[in-house]
Structure formats: structure tokens, C-alpha cells
Scaffold this active site. Structure first.
Site, PDB file in Angstrom:
ATOM      1  N   GLY A 210      -3.991   7.776   1.285  1.00 28.59           N
ATOM      2  CA  GLY A 210      -4.313   6.789   0.625  1.00 28.59           C
ATOM      3  C   GLY A 210      -5.531   6.923   1.551  1.00 28.59           C
ATOM      4  N   GLN A 211      -6.693   6.154  -0.184  1.00 32.54           N
ATOM      5  CA  GLN A 211      -7.732   6.707  -0.043  1.00 32.54           C
ATOM      6  C   GLN A 211      -8.512   5.325   1.993  1.00 32.54           C
ATOM      7  OE1 GLN A 211      -9.961   5.944  -3.680  1.00 32.54           O
ATOM      8  NE2 GLN A 211      -9.241   8.075  -3.959  1.00 32.54           N
TER       9      GLN A 211
ATOM     10  N   GLY B 187       0.946  -1.353  -0.205  1.00 27.78           N
ATOM     11  CA  GLY B 187      -0.032   0.394  -0.211  1.00 27.78           C
ATOM     12  C   GLY B 187       0.893   1.299   0.307  1.00 27.78           C
ATOM     13  N   HIS B 188       1.879   1.632   1.070  1.00 27.62           N
ATOM     14  CA  HIS B 188       2.837   2.736   0.847  1.00 27.62           C
ATOM     15  C   HIS B 188       3.589   2.102  -0.208  1.00 27.62           C
ATOM     16  CE1 HIS B 188       2.663   0.954   5.826  1.00 27.62           C
ATOM     17  NE2 HIS B 188       2.042   2.279   5.498  1.00 27.62           N
TER      18      HIS B 188
ATOM     19  N   SER C 121      -0.270  -1.687   8.335  1.00 25.16           N
ATOM     20  CA  SER C 121       0.468  -2.015   8.885  1.00 25.16           C
ATOM     21  C   SER C 121       0.010  -3.359  10.576  1.00 25.16           C
ATOM     22  CB  SER C 121       1.590  -0.947   9.697  1.00 25.16           C
ATOM     23  OG  SER C 121       1.598  -0.271   8.264  1.00 25.16           O
TER      24      SER C 121
HETATM   25  P1  AMP Z   1       0.229   4.608   7.658  1.00 25.02           P
HETATM   26  O1  AMP Z   1       1.635   4.450   8.023  1.00 25.02           O
HETATM   27  O2  AMP Z   1      -0.925   3.424   8.181  1.00 25.02           O
HETATM   28  O3  AMP Z   1      -0.003   6.123   8.940  1.00 25.02           O
HETATM   29  O4  AMP Z   1       0.056   5.662   6.300  1.00 25.02           O
HETATM   30  C1  AMP Z   1       0.749   5.826   5.557  1.00 25.02           C
HETATM   31  C2  AMP Z   1       0.079   6.385   3.865  1.00 25.02           C
HETATM   32  O5  AMP Z   1      -0.552   4.772   3.371  1.00 25.02           O
HETATM   33  C3  AMP Z   1      -1.254   6.847   4.805  1.00 25.02           C
HETATM   34  O6  AMP Z   1      -1.441   7.861   3.392  1.00 25.02           O
HETATM   35  C4  AMP Z   1      -2.230   5.452   4.307  1.00 25.02           C
HETATM   36  O7  AMP Z   1      -3.340   6.223   3.773  1.00 25.02           O
HETATM   37  C5  AMP Z   1      -1.592   4.796   3.247  1.00 25.02           C
HETATM   38  N1  AMP Z   1      -2.171   3.457   2.974  1.00 25.02           N
HETATM   39  C6  AMP Z   1      -1.725   2.331   4.027  1.00 25.02           C
HETATM   40  N2  AMP Z   1      -2.609   1.275   3.899  1.00 25.02           N
HETATM   41  C7  AMP Z   1      -2.819   1.938   2.808  1.00 25.02           C
HETATM   42  C8  AMP Z   1      -3.705   0.558   1.781  1.00 25.02           C
HETATM   43  N3  AMP Z   1      -3.620  -0.819   1.958  1.00 25.02           N
HETATM   44  N4  AMP Z   1      -3.759   1.058  -0.030  1.00 25.02           N
HETATM   45  C9  AMP Z   1      -3.583   2.307   0.131  1.00 25.02           C
HETATM   46  N5  AMP Z   1      -2.454   3.519   0.503  1.00 25.02           N
HETATM   47  C10 AMP Z   1      -2.805   2.985   2.402  1.00 25.02           C
END
Ligand code: AMP
Length: 280
Positions: free
Chosen positions: A147-148, A36-37, A186
Site C-alpha cells: 500500500g502507498q 485497505g488490506h 489497523s
Molecule cells: P500492515 O498490516 O499495516 O503491515 O499493512 C499491510 C499492507 O497493507 C501494507 O502494504 C500497507 O501499506 C497496506 N495498507 C495498510 N493500510 C492501507 C490503506 N489504508 N490503504 C492501502 N493500503 C494499506
């Protein structure tokens, strides 16, 4: 690729990139990087000359009883993935670098932060908007990628940038899922085998919502009930909320005229997962 820990070092590298006329892309993350990231990173690489990925488990966005201490921290592996993806800088500051003694200024967005995640996690969005503002200022990014998956966060950041005339573009990126449908997160590593299986009910319930919408259903209550009933068929799923809202205001809808978003948060054991689907 450079792995940097101080704001000063990042500023120096950004200033060199700017002197070469490069555009700057920023991907803010809390690390434990997954596909995703990396999709956000790829979009940033496609659209920007110089890409910064921040890896920072931001203490100010966690509530006192949340998982700040046990949140996965895998900086070496994250840096390796970023290097392979062609990232220019990984910025991994210590908490004291971002919040030195005496820090006491906050960026607060009202409205879409009052509901759903904001209602259940008091102070969460204030932590998110403050740290993102700091990262935007540190990197002077032209574009930042969100990410959405975290739909409400995306809307809050878009509103902040609009309301405060921040000089960058927010680029939304679609949800990346495992092959069986579970949205990548995560926090998925917290799930036991049986919880991981049960969690599939989330994407299944959203797929049912999509089928109903595609077949002409426009009553939000009917779609919400369909999603709730599907989730409840899984005994260990503990619903926090399921709601069908306007994509911009995040307020609940009666009838869907053009589009809507189904947002949900569900606990499996001690792990709280969020997911969503845009209809229309
Ligand atoms: P985080 O590390 O969880 O704070 O996420 C960092 C960025 O990655 C944020 O903009 C999230 O929305 C995006 N993100 C996390 N998981 C996904 C996913 N499965 N698909 C798309 N974007 C994601």
C-alpha cells in the site's frame, strides 16, 4: 482456503500451484485486516492465479518501546475475510517459525531507510526488508502488493528488489480511506472518540496541500507550512514530522518541478498515525 502455520506446508501448496502453471501473488500483512488490506488482496486476485496473504506481527520491525504486545491480533476474523475474498492461503506463522533459534541473517537497504520512519524507528526497516525477503523466498511470489499508505516502506521494498535482483514485481496500491477521509489503519482502533475526530485534520491538511498545488504553488516550504498550520489548528495533534520530498529519493525539495510527496507522522495521545499524498 487453507490457513497454514508452517513454511513446509506453504511450500507444499505452492509447489502444487506451480505444477498447475499458476502465477503466485503475495500480500504481506500484520493482520487486523481492513478494507485497505482487502484492496491489495483484490488486486492480487485480479492479476495472479494463486494468492497468499501472510498475517504476521513481525517482532523484528518493532522497537523496544513500540506497540508489539498490544498490536491487534484477530486471526479468525482475518481468515474469514480472506476466505470470502477468494484467497488461497493465509500464512500465519509463529515468531519461532520465522525466527528459529540461531537466526542471525539480515537484509539491509541503505539510503531511503536513513530518514523519516527509519530515523525515528531504528531497525524498523531492517525488520521489514528481512521479513519480506523471507516471505518472497517462501512463496516464490511473482508479484507482491504494497500500500502507498506506507509510502516509505513501498520505496524501500522497491529499492531492495531492484538492488538485489529479486525475481518478482512490486505492485503499489493507492491509499484506502474511511468515508470521512481518515486513512484506514489497523492502529485506528487505538484512537479514543475525540482523538478519532481530531485525526481528520490529517486528510484535511493533505487536501489543502493538493488544492494549493493544483492552483500552481510549487514552493515546497509553502506547502509544508500550509499542512503544518492546518494540523496545528487541532490542539491535541502532536506533529512528529511533515515533509515535502522527492517521490523516489525521499529527500526534501525546495521547488517542485514535476512531482512530490507530502509525508507526515502525527501523534494523537499515544497513537502515532502516518499519512501521505502524492502531488503531480
Ligand atoms: P500492515 O498490516 O499495516 O503491515 O499493512 C499491510 C499492507 O497493507 C501494507 O502494504 C500497507 O501499506 C497496506 N495498507 C495498510 N493500510 C492501507 C490503506 N489504508 N490503504 C492501502 N493500503 C494499506
Amino acid at each position: 482456503m487453507k490457513l497454514l502455520h508452517t513454511i513446509k506446508e506453504v511450500r507444499e501448496q505452492i509447489s502444487i500451484a506451480r505444477s498447475e502453471g499458476k502465477s503466485i501473488g503475495l500480500v504481506p500483512t500484520m493482520g487486523a485486516l481492513h478494507e485497505g488490506h482487502l484492496t491489495l488482496v483484490r488486486d492480487a486476485k485480479n492479476e495472479c492465479d494463486f494468492v497468499v496473504v501472510s498475517v504476521f506481527v513481525n517482532p523484528t520491525q518493532f522497537g523496544p518501546s513500540e506497540d508489539f504486545n498490544k498490536y491487534p491480533r484477530t486471526l479468525d476474523a482475518d481468515a474469514q475475510k480472506c476466505s470470502e475474498a477468494g484467497v488461497d492461503i493465509v500464512f500465519a506463522p509463529a515468531a519461532e517459525e520465522m525466527y528459529p533459534e540461531g537466526f542471525n541473517s539480515w537484509v539491509e537497504v541503505n539510503g531511503p531507510t536513513d530518514v523519516l520512519e527509519g530515523e525515528r524507528r531504528p531497525g524498523h526497516f531492517r525488520g521489514v526488508t528481512t521479513v519480506c525477503t523471507k516471505l518472497f523466498n517462501i512463496t516464490t511470489a511473482d508479484r507482491s502488493y504494497f500500500g502507498q499508505k506506507d509510502y516509505q516502506q513501498l520505496k524501500v521494498i522497491q529499492k531492495m528488489v531492484r538492488d538485489l535482483n529479486m525475481p518478482l514485481e512490486i505492485r503499489p496500491v493507492e491509499i484506502v480511506r474511511e468515508s470521512d477521509g481518515l486513512a484506514k489503519s489497523s492502529r485506528n482502533i487505538y484512537l479514543s472518540g475525540s482523538e478519532r475526530k481530531a485525526a481528520l485534520v490529517l486528510s484535511k491538511s493533505l487536501a489543502k496541500a493538493k488544492s494549493a498545488f493544483d492552483a500552481g504553488e510549487r514552493k515546497a516550504q509553502v506547502i509544508k507550512a500550509l499542512v503544518e498550520d492546518t494540523i496545528k489548528s487541532e490542539p491535541i495533534a502532536d506533529i512528529d514530522y511533515v515533509t515535502v520530498v522527492d517521490p523516489e529519493t525521499l529527500l526534501p525539495l525546495d521547488n517542485i518541478s514535476k512531482s512530490a510527496v507530502v509525508l507526515l507522522a502525527v501523534r494523537f495521545g499515544t497513537t502515532r498515525l502516518i499519512d501521505n499524498l502524492i502531488l503531480g
